[in-house]
Design a protein around this motif. Structure first.
Motif, PDB file in Angstrom:
ATOM      1  N   ASN A   1       0.823  -1.216   0.000  1.00 36.86           N
ATOM      2  CA  ASN A   1       0.000   0.000   0.000  1.00 36.86           C
ATOM      3  C   ASN A   1       0.856   1.264   0.000  1.00 36.86           C
ATOM      4  OD1 ASN A   1       0.587  -0.734   2.867  1.00 36.86           O
ATOM      5  ND2 ASN A   1      -0.551   1.145   3.294  1.00 36.86           N
ATOM      6  N   GLU A   2       2.146   1.117   0.227  1.00 35.75           N
ATOM      7  CA  GLU A   2       3.072   2.257   0.128  1.00 35.75           C
ATOM      8  C   GLU A   2       3.647   2.380  -1.279  1.00 35.75           C
ATOM      9  OE1 GLU A   2       3.564   4.375   2.499  1.00 35.75           O
ATOM     10  OE2 GLU A   2       2.394   3.323   4.021  1.00 35.75           O
TER      11      GLU A   2
ATOM     12  N   THR B   1      -5.200   4.261  -0.485  1.00 37.23           N
ATOM     13  CA  THR B   1      -4.306   5.060   0.346  1.00 37.23           C
ATOM     14  C   THR B   1      -4.993   5.658   1.574  1.00 37.23           C
ATOM     15  OG1 THR B   1      -4.699   6.894  -1.207  1.00 37.23           O
ATOM     16  CG2 THR B   1      -2.669   5.635  -1.470  1.00 37.23           C
ATOM     17  N   ASN B   2      -6.312   5.626   1.601  1.00 34.92           N
ATOM     18  CA  ASN B   2      -7.028   6.141   2.771  1.00 34.92           C
ATOM     19  C   ASN B   2      -8.388   5.473   2.830  1.00 34.92           C
ATOM     20  OD1 ASN B   2      -8.088   7.579   4.909  1.00 34.92           O
ATOM     21  ND2 ASN B   2      -7.831   9.597   3.986  1.00 34.92           N
TER      22      ASN B   2
ATOM     23  N   THR C   1      -5.109   5.931  -5.182  1.00 36.13           N
ATOM     24  CA  THR C   1      -4.160   6.678  -5.988  1.00 36.13           C
ATOM     25  C   THR C   1      -3.548   5.776  -7.039  1.00 36.13           C
ATOM     26  OG1 THR C   1      -3.650   8.014  -4.035  1.00 36.13           O
ATOM     27  CG2 THR C   1      -2.112   8.149  -5.862  1.00 36.13           C
TER      28      THR C   1
ATOM     29  N   LYS D   1      -6.188  10.228  -9.097  1.00 36.50           N
ATOM     30  CA  LYS D   1      -6.716  10.050  -7.745  1.00 36.50           C
ATOM     31  C   LYS D   1      -8.233   9.936  -7.774  1.00 36.50           C
ATOM     32  CE  LYS D   1      -6.291  11.972  -3.057  1.00 36.50           C
ATOM     33  NZ  LYS D   1      -5.761  13.093  -2.249  1.00 36.50           N
TER      34      LYS D   1
END
Length: 663
Positions: free
Chosen positions: A104-105, A229-230, A240, A255
């Protein structure tokens, strides 16, 4: 399978009309996409979840072997090519080299390999996937592995080498390629899976000790176009662009942002659209006539009605209600009277004839044109497949009129018109039902609805008004607006039949998983139908293990006869016309018995958008249509002239594409 939800991301995207021709944005540029959501994701385990609210997101995080292009064709994704043997029992896919799994990073974790698809399928079986019925009895020995009868290495999935994947089926399935866009056939990296807890180990599942797929961005790996990402509950969902995506050059939206909206503010989406916050909005039927007309005039050069999709939403009956928290019934006699009524075919037909679906849909979309555009008159869309060059629905209609005189000498199931609404017929059928079942009139039906969404309350009250007027008050609808958590617990998120706490519900929706009528019709199978819970029942493949009350209800409504129709159709594998005609008999049975009353597709409404039409992936089955890949957003609002011109061009090109693909 996808249990669909009105008001979910799917409904929002349907209103956006995002499939089509370019506007003022170049192919390499796009604005961000911003919209709303109404229900938090329940799981990120894409091989296990059967909820549309999950699938609509995860389709962007993980790719399948194939994907849909903008015309609905199935084209290479994680597989560069595929082939089958002559009888369609063996399918071999060549895996694309160099595809990266990332965290996820966005950090590279591993390269995708054929074994990842084997891992994904075993994990889905270990954790009792909500979509397992798609491959039970289809992939060789999958059901036997579930039952503990064989080890997984005897299941019909094999990594021949790092880049060759082979499936062996129990029976021919010409549609198998179209299943590959659905999560149960998606890959999982085994090393990452094991890192999420001891309970994730293949063959030794323990849900309480496995964090793979929990609702946290770090709980899965990504190989799709986007990374989550959130994900903040009842607040925001953001994903993203995956910069390491194998086809990143065709991901134009950088996004995607969804903001939580509980529906209590009727103007929040339009206000956000006009402020540039949201990409699309609908002109809503819950506004006053003056306000509706004001916006229709303001956007007269922009407003359009999107195309319908493959989703079907129905009015469902609870055939074995056991929970009574949402009721005004005070005696067992009242409850039993309603139960007897629901089990009676003529009562259900009477309700169907009394239900003015056009007026019901107007409560949300505001005008009759859009309301009629949303109508769906059978579970399987009439044009879903062809039988000897003719729309499937024509065969269904012919079967119905041959087997019952309820609808007269002819029946038109095409969309855009209502063949069922007939108050005089409703009274006639109700009288028959009362005599047959010994009913005490009036019969009271509890209908739960979302208290926070004005259109939902208005629609429930519209249903109540039309039914009570058409039956002279002999069928009473008890509308019960309840809060969102209670509503979802009693409907969409009910985990077993006993949790379905209502008599009738309009919260039952379905999107197909693959290109065969079975994908719709099997949902009511008493053996493994996914929507049984949604009608108050629990199925089993072992006839000796049915709950007695469930079995009695199934026998009373003829559901085991329906199962025989399903089995007869599924046994036909060498003649698609004959197979589809046999499934048409099952579809006709649903209509003849008003087992579930089809109401609408995923709602279409008067829409304004900045989403470029007809450029994104198109799919009537599976998860492919949920992808943001290929889509583009422009700064200016789309004109209706551009939309309808793009639609005509798209329809023409799609017809050519389909003709070419059939050769």
């Amino acid at each position: 399978m996808k249990k669909a939800l009105l008001g979910s991301l799917a409904a929002v995207l349907a209103l956006a009309g995002c499939n089509g021709k370019g506007g003022q944005t170049t192919a390499s540029q796009s604005e961000d996409f911003r919209s709303v959501y109404s229900l938090d994701m329940q799981s990120l385990d894409y091989t296990v979840s059967n909820k549309a609210v999950d699938n609509e997101n995860t389709a962007n995080f993980v790719d399948g072997l194939l994907e849909n292009d903008k015309y609905g064709n199935y084209v290479p994704a994680l597989a560069e090519s595929y082939e089958s043997n002559d009888d369609k029992t063996e399918w071999t896919f060549k895996i694309r080299k160099g595809v990266k799994w990332v965290t996820n990073e966005g950090e590279e974790y591993a390269e995708l390999k054929a074994q990842d698809f084997v891992t994904g399928l075993q994990h889905s079986a270990d954790f009792k996937s909500g979509t397992k019925y798609l491959v039970e009895g289809l992939i060789k020995n999958f059901s036997e592995y579930e039952a503990g009868e064989v080890p997984f290495d005897q299941v019909g999935v094999e990594a021949v080498d790092d880049y060759t994947l082979k499936y062996t089926l129990e029976k021919p399935a010409s549609y198998f390629y179209s299943l590959t866009t659905y999560g149960i056939l998606f890959p999982i990296n085994e090393d990452f899976l094991n890192s999420k807890g001891s309970g994730c180990k293949l063959g030794s599942p323990d849900l309480n000790a496995c964090d793979f797929g929990i609702v946290d961005p770090s709980s899965i790996l990504y190989n799709g176009g986007y990374i989550l990402t959130n994900n903040t509950a009842k607040s925001i969902v953001e994903f993203t662009k995956n910069q390491n995506y194998w086809d990143a050059e065709h991901v134009y939206i950088n996004k995607v942002t969804y903001t939580y909206d509980d529906g209590s503010d009727d103007h929040s989406i339009m206000n956000g659209f006009e402020a540039g916050t949201y990409t699309s909005a609908s002109i809503r039927g819950t506004w006053s006539t003056e306000e509706f007309d004001k916006y229709m005039d303001k956007y007269k050069d922009n407003v359009y009605i999107p195309m319908t999709d493959g989703g079907t939403f129905s009015l469902a009956f609870n055939y074995n209600r056991r929970s009574f928290n949402n009721t005004n019934k005070t005696t067992d006699a009242e409850k039993e009277n309603t139960h007897k009524a629901i089990l009676n075919k003529n009562f259900r037909l009477a309700l169907q004839a009394a239900f003015d679906r056009v007026v019901y849909l107007k409560q949300r979309v505001g005008d009759e044109t859009a309301a009629k555009a949303s109508l769906r008159n059978e579970l399987v869309p009439t044009t879903f497949v062809q039988i000897k060059g003719e729309d499937y629905g024509k065969t269904v209609a012919k079967l119905v009129t041959e087997q019952t005189d309820v609808f007269g000498n002819s029946l038109d199931l095409s969309e855009g018109q209502d063949p069922y609404y007939n108050p005089d017929k409703a009274k006639e059928l109700l009288a028959k039902a009362a005599a047959e079942a010994g009913l005490t009139l009036p019969v009271s039906l509890d209908l739960v609805t979302l208290s926070t969404m004005s259109f939902a309350v208005n629609q429930a009250n519209s249903l109540k008004k039309s039914v009570e007027e058409a039956t002279n008050g002999q069928i009473l609808i008890n509308v019960m607006p309840i809060d969102k958590d209670a509503y979802y617990a009693a409907t969409y998120l009910a985990s077993n039949g006993s949790e379905s706490d209502w008599d009738i519900s309009t919260a039952v929706g379905w999107n197909p998983d693959y290109l065969d009528p079975r994908s719709y019709l099997n949902i009511y199978s008493p053996v493994n139908g996914d929507q049984l819970t949604s009608i108050g029942l629990d199925g089993t493949s072992d006839p000796d293990n049915f709950q007695e009350s469930d079995k009695a209800a199934m026998e009373a409504v003829g559901l085991f006869d329906y199962q025989k129709l399903l089995e007869a159709a599924d046994a036909i594998t060498d003649d698609l016309d004959a197979r589809y005609a046999a499934y048409a008999k099952a579809d006709a049975w649903i209509i003849e018995n008003a087992f579930a009353i089809s109401v609408q597709c995923t709602v279409v409404a008067n829409t304004v958008t900045r989403s470029v039409p007809f450029v994104g992936p198109y799919s009537i089955a599976g998860q492919g249509g949920n992808k943001f890949k290929l889509r583009r957003i422009q700064k200016d609002i789309i004109t209706n002239k551009d939309y309808y011109e793009a639609k005509e061009a798209w329809l023409a090109e799609r017809a050519k594409s389909a003709k070419s693909a059939s050769k």
